[in-house]
Design a protein around this motif. Structure first.
Motif, PDB file in Angstrom:
ATOM      1  N   ARG A   1     -51.553  36.842  -5.860  1.00  0.00           N
ATOM      2  CA  ARG A   1     -51.397  35.656  -7.022  1.00  0.00           C
ATOM      3  C   ARG A   1     -52.393  36.104  -8.270  1.00  0.00           C
ATOM      4  O   ARG A   1     -51.976  36.073  -9.317  1.00  0.00           O
ATOM      5  N   ALA A   2     -53.585  36.667  -7.892  1.00  0.00           N
ATOM      6  CA  ALA A   2     -54.707  37.270  -8.867  1.00  0.00           C
ATOM      7  C   ALA A   2     -54.040  38.254  -9.717  1.00  0.00           C
ATOM      8  O   ALA A   2     -54.320  38.285 -10.943  1.00  0.00           O
ATOM      9  N   VAL A   3     -53.393  39.155  -9.058  1.00  0.00           N
ATOM     10  CA  VAL A   3     -52.789  40.586  -9.628  1.00  0.00           C
ATOM     11  C   VAL A   3     -51.627  40.062 -10.697  1.00  0.00           C
ATOM     12  O   VAL A   3     -51.531  40.414 -11.688  1.00  0.00           O
ATOM     13  N   LYS A   4     -50.717  39.165 -10.153  1.00  0.00           N
ATOM     14  CA  LYS A   4     -50.143  38.275 -11.088  1.00  0.00           C
ATOM     15  C   LYS A   4     -50.613  37.988 -12.395  1.00  0.00           C
ATOM     16  O   LYS A   4     -49.680  37.748 -13.284  1.00  0.00           O
ATOM     17  N   ARG A   5     -51.825  37.231 -11.995  1.00  0.00           N
ATOM     18  CA  ARG A   5     -52.411  36.703 -13.447  1.00  0.00           C
ATOM     19  C   ARG A   5     -53.399  37.824 -13.995  1.00  0.00           C
ATOM     20  O   ARG A   5     -54.370  37.504 -14.389  1.00  0.00           O
ATOM     21  N   ASP A   6     -52.987  39.018 -13.967  1.00  0.00           N
ATOM     22  CA  ASP A   6     -53.475  40.048 -14.906  1.00  0.00           C
ATOM     23  C   ASP A   6     -54.855  40.539 -14.162  1.00  0.00           C
ATOM     24  O   ASP A   6     -55.694  41.003 -14.755  1.00  0.00           O
ATOM     25  N   LEU A   7     -55.185  40.404 -12.834  1.00  0.00           N
ATOM     26  CA  LEU A   7     -56.480  41.185 -12.263  1.00  0.00           C
ATOM     27  C   LEU A   7     -55.951  42.449 -12.169  1.00  0.00           C
ATOM     28  O   LEU A   7     -55.054  42.978 -11.628  1.00  0.00           O
ATOM     29  N   LYS A   8     -56.922  43.468 -13.000  1.00  0.00           N
ATOM     30  CA  LYS A   8     -56.779  44.811 -13.020  1.00  0.00           C
ATOM     31  C   LYS A   8     -58.299  45.272 -12.667  1.00  0.00           C
ATOM     32  O   LYS A   8     -59.303  44.853 -12.997  1.00  0.00           O
ATOM     33  N   SER A   9     -58.340  46.505 -11.965  1.00  0.00           N
ATOM     34  CA  SER A   9     -59.601  47.286 -11.763  1.00  0.00           C
ATOM     35  C   SER A   9     -59.422  48.822 -11.690  1.00  0.00           C
ATOM     36  O   SER A   9     -58.782  48.978 -10.825  1.00  0.00           O
ATOM     37  N   GLY A  10     -60.347  49.554 -12.221  1.00  0.00           N
ATOM     38  CA  GLY A  10     -60.226  51.189 -12.002  1.00  0.00           C
ATOM     39  C   GLY A  10     -61.244  51.414 -11.240  1.00  0.00           C
ATOM     40  O   GLY A  10     -61.694  52.534 -11.098  1.00  0.00           O
ATOM     41  N   GLU A  11     -62.159  50.402 -10.793  1.00  0.00           N
ATOM     42  CA  GLU A  11     -63.292  50.892 -10.246  1.00  0.00           C
ATOM     43  C   GLU A  11     -62.949  51.283  -8.572  1.00  0.00           C
ATOM     44  O   GLU A  11     -61.811  50.882  -8.090  1.00  0.00           O
ATOM     45  N   ARG A  12     -63.943  52.122  -8.319  1.00  0.00           N
ATOM     46  CA  ARG A  12     -63.710  52.746  -6.807  1.00  0.00           C
ATOM     47  C   ARG A  12     -64.125  51.702  -5.813  1.00  0.00           C
ATOM     48  O   ARG A  12     -65.119  51.006  -5.675  1.00  0.00           O
ATOM     49  N   MET A  13     -62.741  51.120  -5.055  1.00  0.00           N
ATOM     50  CA  MET A  13     -63.137  50.127  -4.100  1.00  0.00           C
ATOM     51  C   MET A  13     -62.330  50.548  -2.911  1.00  0.00           C
ATOM     52  O   MET A  13     -61.513  51.664  -2.913  1.00  0.00           O
ATOM     53  N   VAL A  14     -62.343  49.791  -1.734  1.00  0.00           N
ATOM     54  CA  VAL A  14     -61.710  50.196  -0.543  1.00  0.00           C
ATOM     55  C   VAL A  14     -61.003  48.874  -0.042  1.00  0.00           C
ATOM     56  O   VAL A  14     -61.748  47.765  -0.051  1.00  0.00           O
ATOM     57  N   ILE A  15     -59.878  48.743   0.368  1.00  0.00           N
ATOM     58  CA  ILE A  15     -59.259  47.570   0.984  1.00  0.00           C
ATOM     59  C   ILE A  15     -59.072  47.895   2.593  1.00  0.00           C
ATOM     60  O   ILE A  15     -58.498  48.942   2.916  1.00  0.00           O
ATOM     61  N   LEU A  16     -59.428  46.784   3.159  1.00  0.00           N
ATOM     62  CA  LEU A  16     -59.286  46.844   4.624  1.00  0.00           C
ATOM     63  C   LEU A  16     -58.271  45.689   4.817  1.00  0.00           C
ATOM     64  O   LEU A  16     -58.513  44.551   4.617  1.00  0.00           O
ATOM     65  N   MET A  17     -57.414  46.014   5.549  1.00  0.00           N
ATOM     66  CA  MET A  17     -56.253  45.088   5.633  1.00  0.00           C
ATOM     67  C   MET A  17     -56.202  44.865   7.261  1.00  0.00           C
ATOM     68  O   MET A  17     -55.584  45.518   8.072  1.00  0.00           O
ATOM     69  N   ASP A  18     -56.585  43.705   7.735  1.00  0.00           N
ATOM     70  CA  ASP A  18     -56.401  43.218   9.090  1.00  0.00           C
ATOM     71  C   ASP A  18     -54.834  42.878   9.565  1.00  0.00           C
ATOM     72  O   ASP A  18     -54.392  42.518   8.658  1.00  0.00           O
ATOM     73  N   GLU A  19     -54.513  43.006  10.813  1.00  0.00           N
ATOM     74  CA  GLU A  19     -53.078  42.716  11.189  1.00  0.00           C
ATOM     75  C   GLU A  19     -52.249  43.435  10.219  1.00  0.00           C
ATOM     76  O   GLU A  19     -51.510  42.758   9.631  1.00  0.00           O
ATOM     77  N   ALA A  20     -52.487  44.911  10.081  1.00  0.00           N
ATOM     78  CA  ALA A  20     -51.526  45.561   8.993  1.00  0.00           C
ATOM     79  C   ALA A  20     -50.239  45.494   9.170  1.00  0.00           C
ATOM     80  O   ALA A  20     -49.488  45.904   8.425  1.00  0.00           O
ATOM     81  N   HIS A  21     -49.765  45.128  10.641  1.00  0.00           N
ATOM     82  CA  HIS A  21     -48.141  45.368  10.785  1.00  0.00           C
ATOM     83  C   HIS A  21     -47.427  44.263   9.919  1.00  0.00           C
ATOM     84  O   HIS A  21     -46.212  44.251   9.868  1.00  0.00           O
ATOM     85  N   ARG A  22     -48.183  43.122   9.898  1.00  0.00           N
ATOM     86  CA  ARG A  22     -47.765  41.929   9.100  1.00  0.00           C
ATOM     87  C   ARG A  22     -48.181  41.512   7.614  1.00  0.00           C
ATOM     88  O   ARG A  22     -47.419  40.888   6.868  1.00  0.00           O
ATOM     89  N   SER A  23     -49.319  42.096   7.495  1.00  0.00           N
ATOM     90  CA  SER A  23     -49.871  41.606   6.154  1.00  0.00           C
ATOM     91  C   SER A  23     -49.314  42.257   4.913  1.00  0.00           C
ATOM     92  O   SER A  23     -49.272  41.904   4.113  1.00  0.00           O
ATOM     93  N   ALA A  24     -48.944  43.452   5.240  1.00  0.00           N
ATOM     94  CA  ALA A  24     -48.472  44.503   4.282  1.00  0.00           C
ATOM     95  C   ALA A  24     -46.911  44.435   4.284  1.00  0.00           C
ATOM     96  O   ALA A  24     -46.166  45.114   4.563  1.00  0.00           O
ATOM     97  N   SER A  25     -46.312  43.303   3.529  1.00  0.00           N
ATOM     98  CA  SER A  25     -44.811  43.419   3.317  1.00  0.00           C
ATOM     99  C   SER A  25     -44.477  42.896   1.973  1.00  0.00           C
ATOM    100  O   SER A  25     -45.313  42.438   1.298  1.00  0.00           O
ATOM    101  N   GLY A  26     -43.062  43.127   1.739  1.00  0.00           N
ATOM    102  CA  GLY A  26     -42.707  42.567   0.444  1.00  0.00           C
ATOM    103  C   GLY A  26     -43.271  43.512  -0.692  1.00  0.00           C
ATOM    104  O   GLY A  26     -43.678  44.709  -0.565  1.00  0.00           O
ATOM    105  N   ASP A  27     -43.231  42.900  -1.978  1.00  0.00           N
ATOM    106  CA  ASP A  27     -44.012  43.410  -3.139  1.00  0.00           C
ATOM    107  C   ASP A  27     -45.258  43.358  -3.253  1.00  0.00           C
ATOM    108  O   ASP A  27     -46.094  44.080  -4.059  1.00  0.00           O
ATOM    109  N   ALA A  28     -45.930  42.574  -2.363  1.00  0.00           N
ATOM    110  CA  ALA A  28     -47.368  42.408  -2.735  1.00  0.00           C
ATOM    111  C   ALA A  28     -48.036  43.647  -2.745  1.00  0.00           C
ATOM    112  O   ALA A  28     -49.077  44.017  -3.476  1.00  0.00           O
TER     113      ALA A  28
END
Length: 996
Positions: free
Chosen positions: A377-404
């Motif tokens: 939702r934040a990305v849809k509201r123009d959240l952008k960042s070019g800084e060096r970050m890491v995303i850790l996703m828990d329960e990756a088998h189901r969290s990473a779905s659709g267009d998100a």
């Protein structure tokens, strides 16, 4: 090798690995440790002390500070300190105040860190023992602090596991106070066995289930002690083990040490990041870690997040989950694990809060916890960042779905993604008959698999339990409802009050079989475990809740469902039901009024999970805190675990990853006799669920394909592993009873049918003690699975069909078992000390024996010995070795020995060639069974064989066109009429399913 010689070899190896042996303080009383530590303090704090060494009064102050460390967890927090430097406060004689530096966590293998090994320190005047002194084997000192305690045993003289009891005894004597309170890790070493564990907070917490061996990066067990020292106890490995790889759990006051697979997974992510930095090329797809449910992913992901946030080039770490309640749960866990100086850098945020936080440039690196929906939702509201970050996703088998994921990746351009999952999404692997329903794999989203630790690995290591599964079927009489098709009738039946009442009644009838603890002094402790009931939808949750209130008001039952679940019709009514359930819960347990809190549903669920997990304030395990059963739809089926939940009742259909996740709510270890397996009871469509369970277990032991290209690999690139040889599923009662009864019969011969007689001869006393030891654990485990002494158990044939026969354990009641245990204790006391069985160490010793019996490499050696010399003794060795295996595996090995007799095999086996031989035998036996079945039914064996080659398990006839077309062809050739065709199709599919 004598024990003193082995100790010298251990010390020599430690010296080779970077330690310095300090002979001047070895073989001395323990007060020498304080004198030595004082010298190091004066040296490392010379500037702070302005050249004036510590006075006696000042040093005594520091010794008093040490007494504040009541647990290893306390000591770990002192070692960690602030900014990687552990300190103690000191008021000098002149009134000035300074912080004395005692440990340098970041100065590994250099700087001010000193590494010393000492041995044979004598402890006198321990507080809790009348013994004059205790002499220990080896201590490892970093800057004078004893951080590791090593006990060795010469395995040729005694059981190396006696060292575990010895360490426990030292703790009971009061050894780990003062300076010794800094001991973080304890080691048990013999020549060919090496284990480690975090020092428990008190003697009641010593548990051999939490003593770990080591596996190397290839997943191979490291049992050679010298190699173990090289990989685990050398410098810098040991320094990292007692700092980076320790996790203080403030919630329970315990200290945890990471296991080898957790350390290796953490290392693989850090190395992946470092390679990107070195290459100056940022990859968005970092990779994923597949660690089976229950193996400690929360601990691993926390440690990874903490270390990544400490990397200079990483601006922030975003930890993503897919449910609001999991954000709160993860936040509580992370803050419990975090050192004090890091705790404030862990924050739960919403989308707009994250957007504001990322704009702050001098804010320091943080770990931000957010749902994937909130971030999207934040990305849809123009959240952008070019800084060096890491995303850790828990329960990756189901969290990473659709267009998100796609949209988030585009918005956060310099972010690398890592996933953690216990049940990855795979493509189907037709070659290995692994069926999945996925068209996108976890690899597609996150990149390469960096580390894996499967359910088979975890069960083999004793880190999680296997499953005791029961399937129920419901008879539905269609002729009573002629206007319904079967699907409509089935749907009506499974939502009927009559069906649900039958489920509730079955749960209540067998409640104490599943909820009570193990037999102690002739009694099973009531309601030691909790249960979950998972049902289809919110309406079903409410319906079952009311049925329990009506049919079993004495049980303490709660219900919950997530806001994220589909509302459907009657949503407001369901919310009213949930509110009333919360009020009932508040009244039962005298809790806060959740409806008045800021986050009512979150606080309510949090209280339920704390109660089920016996976490503060419910860690005292008082009966008034006890919650018996929680009814859920989707909530709590992932991301929640408690070792006190030992059964899940299922009235819903699940497959693949979701199914394994739900079953795994029950498989956390606590005590093997009290909880030998996690229990799962399927009430809906039992036959289908049996297929789903087997398919899911195959997927998550063998693994599917990460990429489409993987599916094209030849079959030889993967091992052909058997599923049920690895204790993943519990044996049937009758199979276990048939193994126990011959030993019980012999015990009755020796001590009378009521076990009232003490054997007279020393020979019979020894035999009685040994046999009683061998059956004690299995009987306890059988009872905990739900078997009632004195009742018959159904006998099944190799197809899993009831034979009409039954068998009973030759113990008619709890009283009989109690009498046997009492006589065992009597007999054990009469034996000479060297002949006695150490009752406290019995369970683990027997488990080790069982693990050794089914060792595959040992089987290869025994078969090769039989090939060289076909004697009856060599054949007997093989037969004894394969006794714990299932009947099919025993048949395969026996057939191989017959072929050796016939001269068909004359070249020695290795592991791979034996697997291929077993596979060939399996195929021959399978073909023989198919042709016999075809002959019995009056059909052509060749035609049925051809059908079997295109059969796909768990696939409907219409979903397998090739099989459908071929079966029609056979029906035409056999000239079957309409009714015969339906019977034939069902019979063929049932028979083929039994073969799989």
């Amino acid at each position: 090798m004598a024990e003193d010689q082995f100790e010298k070899a251990v010390i020599k190896k430690l010296e080779d690995e970077g330690w310095t042996y300090n002979s001047e303080i070895s073989n001395k009383p323990d007060d020498i440790l304080y004198k030595h530590w004082r010298d190091i303090l004066n040296r490392n704090n010379r500037a702070k002390l302005n050249g004036t060494p510590l006075s006696d009064e000042e040093f005594n102050q520091l010794k008093l500070e040490l007494e504040k460390n009541k647990t290893p967890c306390d000591a770990q927090l002192v070692i960690a300190g602030a900014g990687g430097i552990g300190t103690l406060p000191l008021t000098r004689d002149d009134g000035s105040q300074i912080e004395m530096e005692i440990f340098y966590g970041d100065e590994v293998a250099g700087g001010r860190s000193e590494y010393e090994v000492v041995n044979q320190i004598t402890f006198k005047h321990l507080a809790n023992t009348l013994s004059r002194e205790r002499r220990i084997d080896v201590l490892l000192l970093i800057n004078g602090l004893p951080v590791a305690h090593v006990e060795e045993k010469d395995e040729s003289l005694q059981n190396q596991w006696n060292a575990f009891e010895q360490l426990k005894k030292y703790d009971d004597d009061g050894m780990y106070t003062g300076l010794m309170g800094f001991v973080q890790v304890q080691f048990i070493l013999s020549q060919h066995s090496a284990h480690y564990f975090a020092r428990p907070k008190n003697t009641s917490e010593y548990n051999q289930d939490f003593v770990f061996g080591w596996r190397d990066a290839n997943g191979k067990d490291v049992t050679d002690t010298m190699e173990f020292i090289h990989q685990v106890m050398g410098i810098p490995a040991l320094h990292r083990l007692v700092t980076v790889n320790m996790i203080p759990d403030a919630e329970n006051g315990n200290l945890m040490v990471m296991r080898s697979y957790q350390i290796q997974a953490t290392r693989s992510i850090l190395e992946r990041m470092k390679k990107m930095d070195n290459d100056q090329f940022i990859k968005r797809e970092g990779g994923y870690v597949w660690h089976t449910t229950g193996s400690g992913k929360t601990v691993t992901s926390f440690k990874v997040a903490q270390l990544l946030a400490s990397m200079p080039k990483v601006r922030n770490v975003l930890f993503i989950v897919d449910r609001v309640d999991l954000v709160d749960q993860t936040l509580n866990n992370f803050k419990s694990f975090a050192y004090q100086q890091f705790e404030n850098r862990i924050q739960k945020v919403k989308g707009h809060e994250l957007k504001r936080a990322l704009r702050l440039k001098n804010n320091g690196s943080h770990i931000y916890l957010i749902t994937v929906q909130g971030l999207h939702r934040a990305v849809k509201r123009d959240l952008k960042s070019g800084e060096r970050m890491v995303i850790l996703m828990d329960e990756a088998h189901r969290s990473a779905s659709g267009d998100a994921v796609k949209n988030i990746k585009e918005a956060l351009t310099n972010t690398t993604w890592f996933g953690f999952t216990g049940t990855p999404n795979f493509y189907s692997d037709e070659i290995h008959d692994i069926k999945t329903s996925r068209d996108v794999s976890t690899h597609d989203i996150f990149g390469p698999r960096l580390h894996q630790y499967t359910i088979k690995d975890a069960i083999g290591d004793g880190n999680v339990l296997g499953f005791d599964v029961t399937y129920y079927e419901t008879d539905i009489e269609k002729q009573e409802h002629p206007d319904y098709n079967y699907a409509e009738l089935e749907r009506a039946a499974y939502t009927s009050t009559a069906y649900r009442e039958a489920v509730v009644q079955d749960i209540v009838t067998h409640w104490h079989e599943n909820a009570d603890g193990p037999l102690e002094a002739g009694q099973r402790q009531k309601n030691q475990f909790h249960a979950m009931l998972a049902v289809s939808g919110k309406q079903a949750v409410v319906a079952y809740y009311h049925l329990f209130q009506k049919l079993s008001p004495e049980l303490r039952v709660a219900m919950t469902f997530s806001r994220d679940e589909t509302n459907g019709s009657g949503s407001s009514d369901l919310q009213a039901e949930l509110k009333q359930a919360m009020k009932n819960y508040q009244k039962t347990f005298d809790t806060q009024n959740f409806l008045e809190s800021k986050h009512p549903e979150q606080d309510y669920v949090s209280d339920i999970t704390r109660r089920l997990s016996h976490k503060k304030p419910y860690d005292r395990k008082a009966d008034e805190d006890r919650l018996d059963l929680v009814i859920v739809s989707d909530q709590l089926l992932t991301g929640f675990d408690s070792k006190y939940v030992n059964v899940i009742y299922m009235d819903k259909i699940l497959k693949e990853g979701l199914l394994i996740q739900a079953m795994s709510r029950t498989n956390r270890i606590i005590n093997k006799n009290a909880k030998p397996y996690g229990k799962v009871r399927f009430y809906r469509r039992g036959a289908d669920m049996e297929d789903h369970v087997k398919n899911a277990l195959v997927i998550y032991t063998l693994g599917g394909n990460d990429t489409i290209a993987d599916a094209e690999k030849h079959a030889s690139t993967k091992d052909d592993q058997a599923l049920l040889n690895d204790d993943i599923l519990a044996s049937r009662y009758s199979q276990q009873i048939e193994k126990i009864n011959p030993k019980l019969e012999r015990l009755e011969e020796i001590a009378g049918s009521d076990f009232s007689q003490i054997p007279r001869s020393s020979k019979e006393q020894k035999e009685f003690s040994q046999l009683a030891a061998e059956i004690n654990g299995p009987v306890q485990q059988l009872m905990q699975q739900g078997y009632q002494l004195g009742t018959p158990a159904e006998v099944y044939n190799e197809k899993g069909e009831k034979t009409g026969k039954s068998v009973s354990l030759k113990l008619n009641s709890d009283n009989d078992f109690s009498a046997l245990q009492a006589r065992w204790n009597d007999v054990n006391e009469k034996l000479a000390p060297e002949d006695r069985i150490d009752l406290t160490n019995l369970k683990l010793r027997l488990q080790q024996q069982s693990q050794e019996i089914i060792d595959y490499d040992r089987l290869v050696d025994l078969l090769n010995a039989y090939m060289d010399d076909q004697t009856e003794a060599n054949r007997k060795d093989v037969e004894n070795h394969i006794t714990p295996l299932d009947e099919q595996s025993q048949t395969e090995i026996s057939a191989i020995m017959d072929k050796i007799d016939d001269g068909d095999y004359h070249e020695h086996f290795d592991t791979e060639s034996l697997k291929q031989a077993r596979k060939a035998i399996r195929g021959e036996l399978q073909e023989l069974r198919i042709r016999r079945w075809a002959d019995d039914q009056g059909y052509s064996g060749n035609k049925i064989m051809k059908l079997f080659t295109v059969y796909r398990p768990s696939t409907d006839l219409n979903d397998n066109p090739e099989f459908h077309q071929l079966i029609k062809q056979v029906e035409d050739e056999e000239k079957l009429d309409f009714f015969d065709r339906a019977q034939f199709e069902q019979a063929v599919q049932d028979f083929f399913a039994s073969l799989h």
